[in-house]
Design an enzyme around this catalytic site. Structure first.
Site, PDB file in Angstrom:
ATOM      1  CG  ASP A 192      -2.307   0.546   0.919  1.00 45.79           C
ATOM      2  OD1 ASP A 192      -2.378   1.741   0.619  1.00 45.79           O
ATOM      3  OD2 ASP A 192      -3.301  -0.199   0.977  1.00 45.79           O
TER       4      ASP A 192
ATOM      5  CG  HIS B  75      -5.258   3.797   0.241  1.00 43.94           C
ATOM      6  ND1 HIS B  75      -4.724   2.549   0.047  1.00 43.94           N
ATOM      7  CD2 HIS B  75      -6.486   3.756  -0.328  1.00 43.94           C
ATOM      8  CE1 HIS B  75      -5.581   1.787  -0.604  1.00 43.94           C
ATOM      9  NE2 HIS B  75      -6.660   2.497  -0.844  1.00 43.94           N
TER      10      HIS B  75
ATOM     11  CB  SER C 167      -8.988   0.449  -1.204  1.00 40.33           C
ATOM     12  OG  SER C 167      -8.247   0.456  -2.388  1.00 40.33           O
TER      13      SER C 167
END
Length: 791
Positions: free
Chosen positions: A135, A200, A522
């Protein structure tokens, strides 16, 4: 998460990046050579010699070679011209050569909703489970990653902590690496370390395995945020930067993660372009992870609701769709006449019920600055006359992340979306139909007024349903393997965040937060990674296929009346972590099963031996169906008018109780006949295997999207359910393993029927874009400082 810049700016940036990659017409390519070489010490020299042979000199080979893989599989990254690519493809031992493309990065309530409450007892072995995440890195100081009360890392851990630029690991985040093989990072926006500057990566890591901690978004959605395995360890592999996530970096991260000793992998990113299995970096990485006993959970993508757009569809990976939880958010607009309209956003600003003049942006054009009424409806900075808009609630025709109405009391925009979006001022997004009624009201009175209420959490009685942006099946390469596999919460999920990631969609917002609400596959992917880790802690010897089967066959059945795409939207259903601990029976599969599958897909003996690193053989060169892969679902893809006749051999392993008897129960529309032989399975011990066949027959079907059914094995205690999907479909996107499409179909714009939930993939919500940064991770928005495009 997705912050938007104009697509024209993105495409220009992409061209600039491509120009930087080119050198004497040579571009970066990944050369995949299959399994780990027996002599790993000499792998780099072997790659160098191959390049020297093709390029003509040792010095050119050194200049061309970027990276060598050798820990977990064989391959390298090099700068090559087209004719050099062609020569390397013909060399012995080469499986595939493909461009080093950029891939895209595709909470307080979600685990309770799935039936795994915080009060559930934790296994002592949970601390031995290591969850790896590919990620944007992690913000290790976030409370979700505290190591208070943790023992030292398990002895099996072989990884490292790249502690560059003031980054440190602890006993919770036990490993961290970062990858930038081609120097695509930008020092203005990226930190050269595993530190997360976007949010994220921190969000996905805490969703999978964050510790329990009190959290909220400015007191909204407050509660205890936690991961599925709060006592598990986390290892982060930072592969995504402001300018993207490259194939070379992703493969390098897979290689290290496998060698480091992770137990599960969570990969919330993917490609816009379908590719054969041996040319897809996530497929390649997940295959070698599977060989080493590691299950890879992947996001299905955010290209819904269109068919055949699902990403990460390899059968050895777990493909995860996104669905709702039983909490949503409502931001009401109240008019002066008492009318109330339900809107959507994350509005944390309390106007205390006070009403303000309602102003149409087209009536407030800043003529002094040269702005006309049409441009004024976008509400861009400087386009509205502040003397007109000051102290009013402004109606903006075009949804825009760049909207900035200086001095106004609030903003209303027309758009119907699934996700709740935060802005740095009072705002509500209402449906276009309601927006028209607001315009009618404003024109009907001399003094129209309105107010925007603070956002309230509301009960979603329809949950779970698959959200519109979640990518749908069938698989573009092997439609007889049902994809996605299952679904998990992916809408409005609160989890950890980076303080550098911003607090809203707006580029003008300088606030920081530790927790943020975002949406996308996600977000659903790490939910499944956490659930898989939960099962792994209870059954450490189970194979990746066994864990996958347990999650799929115990999933909560979804209602096709709420999801017209049925299994193409949700696969087997929504995960139920507690039930997955005791599935009764599992459908196991080994590397040999997947090799046989590849043979049926057109891979020859030479190719599968290179991939597997052993003496595997293909029994014949004939292409075949995927029906005999021991998969926990049954999919039958038919051309229009094709006869309905298929037989699926399957083997199940008893992991429940000894001396048990399972009975087959079939549910299928009467137009088809489904025969299970034998229909009763007797088990005398745990670990015993029994085989059966499922035969589907019926009259030909034409232009049929999907017909759903199921097979359920039950012994009175366990219900082992597998969905059956029969549908009409085009031939596979690939007629051979060497073909690859050049582009995906174009999507419609925001006012032509597409849904504005996934801004980054379809140009949806085009105006909700920023001049400073695009965050196309998963259709969500954050306030970061550059324009870029990911998944």
């Amino acid at each position: 998460m997705a912050n938007l810049l104009h697509l024209s700016i993105f495409f220009f940036a992409a061209l600039v990046l491509q120009c930087h990659c080119a050198e004497e017409d040579r571009k970066s390519h990944v050369v995949y050579m299959g399994d780990r070489p027996k002599d790993a010490a000499s792998v780099a020299s072997t790659h160098h010699n191959m390049l020297a042979e093709v390029l003509g000199s040792s010095s050119e080979a050194r200049e061309s070679l970027i990276y060598s893989y050798g820990k977990s599989f064989n391959g390298f990254v090099a700068k090559l011209a087209d004719k050099e690519v062609a020569r390397i493809k013909e060399m012995e031992g080469v499986v595939s050569v493909f461009p080093n493309a950029q891939l895209q990065l595709h909470t307080t309530r979600s685990w309770d909703f799935m039936g795994l409450p915080e009060s559930h007892p934790r296994l002592s072995t949970e601390g031995d489970v290591i969850v790896g995440l590919l990620d944007t890195g992690v913000w290790p100081e976030n409370p979700s990653f505290s190591d208070e009360g943790f023992d030292p890392p398990p002895a099996k851990w072989k990884g490292i902590c790249q502690g560059a630029n003031n980054f440190t690991c602890n006993k919770k985040v036990i490993g961290a690496r970062f990858y930038d093989l081609e120097n695509i990072s930008d020092p203005r926006y990226d930190i050269k370390s595993p530190r997360d500057t976007f949010g994220h990566g921190s969000h996905t890591a805490s969703t999978a395995a964050g510790i329990a901690t009190n959290a909220s978004y400015f007191r909204l959605a407050g509660g205890v945020a936690r991961g599925g395995v709060p006592n598990a360890r986390i290892a982060v592999y930072k592969v995504c930067w402001a300018n993207g996530c490259t194939s070379a970096d992703i493969l390098a991260a897979f290689e290290d993660a496998i060698a480091d000793g992770v137990d599960l992998l969570s990969v919330s990113l993917g490609s816009d372009f379908p590719a054969p299995y041996h040319k897809d970096v996530i497929s390649i990485g997940a295959f070698h992870a599977m060989k080493n006993g590691i299950l890879t959970s992947c996001s299905a993508g955010n290209s819904g609701p269109y068919r055949r757009q699902v990403s990460n569809y390899a059968p050895w990976a777990l493909t995860v769709a996104a669905s709702t939880i039983d909490r949503s958010f409502s931001t009401k607009v109240v008019l002066g006449n008492g009318q109330i309209f339900l809107g959507n956003s994350l509005n944390i600003f309390d106007l205390h019920g006070k009403t303000f003049p309602l102003i149409y942006s087209g009536d407030a054009a800043n003529y002094t600055a040269g702005t006309g009424p049409e441009l004024a409806t976008w509400c861009f900075p400087g386009t509205l006359a502040p003397l007109i808009t000051e102290g009013g609630v402004v109606m903006c025709d075009i949804p825009s992340a760049l909207a900035s109405v200086q001095g106004s009391a609030g903003v209303i925009m027309p758009v119907s979306i699934d996700i709740s979006i935060p802005f740095p001022f009072p705002l509500s997004l209402i449906s276009p139909e309601d927006y028209s009624q607001l315009l009618d009201y404003m024109r009907s009175t001399q003094t129209p007024t309105a107010t925007i209420l603070i956002t309230e959490p509301v009960k979603d009685v329809m949950a779970p349903t698959v959200v519109s942006f979640s990518s749908r099946g069938p698989s573009p390469t092997t439609p007889d393997i049902l994809k996605p596999d299952l679904t998990a919460p992916g809408l409005n999920i609160l989890a950890a965040w980076s303080p550098l990631g911003g607090a809203s969609i707006s580029p003008w917002d300088d606030r920081t937060v530790d927790y943020f609400v975002i949406s996308g596959t996600s977000m659903s992917c790490p939910h499944v990674a956490g659930a898989a880790a939960f099962v792994k802690a209870a059954h450490p010897s189970w194979s990746p296929a066994a864990i996958k089967s347990a999650l799929m066959t115990t999933a909560t059945i979804m209602d096709s009346r709420k999801n017209e795409d049925a299994e193409f939207a949700y696969g087997s259903g929504q995960i139920d972590p507690l039930k997955a601990l005791n599935p009764g029976l599992i459908y196991n599969a080994s590397e040999a099963d997947y090799i046989n599958f590849l043979c049926k897909e057109g891979y020859n003996t030479t190719l599968v031996r290179i991939i597997s690193g052993d003496n595997s053989t293909c029994p014949s060169n004939e292409l075949g169906k995927a029906w005999d892969l021991n998969y926990p679902t049954f999919a039958l893809s038919l051309l229009d008018g094709e006869t309905v006749m298929a037989t699926y051999p399957r083997t199940v392993t008893n992991v429940g109780t000894p001396n048990s008897t399972y009975y087959a129960k079939v549910s299928m529309p009467s137009q088809f006949t489904v025969t299970v032989q034998p229909s009763v399975l007797f088990f005398s011990r745990v670990g015993e295997e029994k085989s059966f066949t499922v035969k589907i027959t019926g009259a030909p079907i034409v232009n049929t999207p999907i017909i759903s059914g199921s097979l359920e094995w039950t012994d009175g205690e366990h219900a082992v359910r597998s969905p059956i999907a029969v549908f009409n479909n085009m031939p596979s996107i690939f007629s051979s393993i060497d073909e690859q499409p050049q582009s995906k179909p174009k999507f419609k714009g925001p006012w032509e029927g597409s849904t504005p939930t996934i801004y980054h993939k379809k140009g949806i919500f085009k105006s909700m874009q920023r001049t400073d940064r695009v965050d196309g991770f998963s259709g969500l928005v954050s306030n970061n400082r550059l324009g870029y495009h990911k998944h």
